[in-house]
Design an enzyme around this catalytic site. Structure first.
Site, PDB file in Angstrom:
ATOM      1  N   ARG A   1      -0.374   4.400  -0.790  1.00 59.29           N
ATOM      2  CA  ARG A   1      -1.245   5.576  -0.835  1.00 59.29           C
ATOM      3  C   ARG A   1      -0.809   6.652   0.159  1.00 59.29           C
ATOM      4  O   ARG A   1      -0.355   6.342   1.256  1.00 59.29           O
ATOM      5  CB  ARG A   1      -2.697   5.165  -0.546  1.00 59.29           C
ATOM      6  CG  ARG A   1      -3.331   4.351  -1.656  1.00 59.29           C
ATOM      7  CD  ARG A   1      -4.696   3.819  -1.268  1.00 59.29           C
ATOM      8  NE  ARG A   1      -4.607   2.788  -0.244  1.00 59.29           N
ATOM      9  CZ  ARG A   1      -5.665   2.135   0.236  1.00 59.29           C
ATOM     10  NH1 ARG A   1      -6.875   2.438  -0.189  1.00 59.29           N
ATOM     11  NH2 ARG A   1      -5.510   1.197   1.153  1.00 59.29           N
TER      12      ARG A   1
ATOM     13  N   ASP B   1       0.850  -1.191   0.000  1.00 54.45           N
ATOM     14  CA  ASP B   1       0.000   0.000   0.000  1.00 54.45           C
ATOM     15  C   ASP B   1       0.888   1.244   0.000  1.00 54.45           C
ATOM     16  O   ASP B   1       1.592   1.508   0.968  1.00 54.45           O
ATOM     17  CB  ASP B   1      -0.895  -0.010   1.248  1.00 54.45           C
ATOM     18  CG  ASP B   1      -2.006   1.031   1.207  1.00 54.45           C
ATOM     19  OD1 ASP B   1      -1.865   2.020   0.461  1.00 54.45           O
ATOM     20  OD2 ASP B   1      -3.002   0.854   1.913  1.00 54.45           O
TER      21      ASP B   1
END
Length: 251
Positions: A177, A175
Site C-alpha cells: 500500500r 503490504d
C-alpha cells in the site's frame, strides 16, 4: 441550445468545488466538500465528503477537466475519498484514519477481519473527538493486491496459510500500500498536526516521511472473535502491528 446552457450552468457550479493539487507526475483533482448525512450507530451524522482523482495530465481549465472526465470510464477505475467532520482545517487537534478498502469487511460485514469494525469505530471516534477525517483508500484492497487476488489468498488461508504467507505465495509482498496521494490531499485540507488512528507503524512512517506533523497515535483494536483471532495475531507477529493492551475480545 438548451444542452449548452445546462452544460455552462453545471460548469459554473462545479468550478469552485474542484481543487488542483500538483504532484511530481501530474495532478490530483479534489472535488468537494459535499454534504453527506451518514447513519452511524442509530444516529444521522453529517460529514463533508470529498473525492479525488490522480491524473498524469494537468489542466487548470476546469471546463476542460470536466469534458475529459466524460470520455473516461471512471466506473472501471478506483477512486479514493475522504469524510471530513467538524472544523477540520482549523481545530487545534484533529483525529484521522487512513482506512484501506475492504470489500468483504466494509460492505458484507465479514468477520474474517476487523476492517468493518475499524471503519465504523473510526467514524464514531472522529465524531466524538469533534474534528477529524476518514480517508477511504480504494486501491488498497488486500493490502494492495486487489480483490480477485484477495479471493485467492482467502482460499490459501482456508488451507493453513496465514495472511502474510498467502500474499507471498501469490507472488506479492506482504503490504504494497502507498499513502502518497492521501497525504497530499490531507495537506491540502489541513496544515496543523493530526492524531493518527492506526495499529500499523508503516502508516506512521509514511506520514513522518512525507513531513506531516503528528500530535499522537490512537490504537484501534477490537471485535476479536474465533473467526479473526489468528488474523489479528498475524498482524502483530508477522506484520509488526502495535499490539496495545486494547486488544480484547468483545464476546
Amino acid at each position: 441550445m438548451t444542452d449548452m446552457r445546462l452544460e455552462s450552468k453545471a460548469i459554473s457550479i462545479l468550478k469552485d468545488k474542484i481543487e488542483l493539487i500538483p504532484t511530481a507526475e501530474g495532478a490530483i483533482y479534489l472535488v468537494g466538500p459535499i454534504k453527506l448525512p451518514v447513519s452511524l450507530y442509530g444516529e444521522t451524522v453529517t460529514f463533508q465528503w470529498y473525492c479525488w482523482l490522480n491524473c498524469r495530465e494537468v489542466a487548470k481549465d476546469y471546463e476542460e477537466i470536466i469534458h475529459k472526465l466524460s470520455d473516461m470510464n471512471l466506473a472501471e477505475m478506483q477512486q479514493s475519498s475522504v469524510l471530513v467532520y467538524g472544523d477540520f482545517a482549523e481545530a487545534e487537534d484533529a483525529l484521522i484514519r487512513m482506512h484501506s478498502i475492504c470489500h468483504t469487511g466494509d460492505i458484507f460485514g465479514s468477520k474474517r477481519c476487523d476492517c468493518g469494525f475499524q471503519l465504523k469505530q473510526s467514524m464514531q471516534k472522529i465524531v466524538e473527538h469533534g474534528a477529524g477525517a476518514l480517508f477511504y483508500l480504494a486501491n488498497h484492497e488486500g493490502r494492495g493486491i486487489g480483490l480477485f487476488s484477495k479471493a485467492m489468498a482467502y482460499i490459501l488461508q482456508e488451507n493453513d496459510y496465514d495472511t502474510v504467507e498467502a500474499n507471498q505465495a501469490l507472488g506479492f509482498v506482504d503490504d504494497s500500500r502507498d499513502y502518497t496521494d492521501a497525504i497530499q490531499v490531507l495537506k491540502a485540507l489541513r496544515t496543523k498536526p493530526v492524531t493518527l488512528m492506526t495499529n500499523n507503524p508503516r502508516k506512521l512512517a509514511a506520514m513522518e516521511q512525507a513531513g506531516m506533523q503528528l500530535s499522537g497515535r490512537a490504537a484501534l483494536w477490537g471485535d476479536v472473535s474465533e473467526y479473526n483471532e489468528n488474523y489479528l495475531k498475524t498482524k502483530i507477529v508477522r506484520s509488526g502491528h502495535l499490539g496495545d493492551e486494547e486488544i480484547c475480545s468483545n464476546d
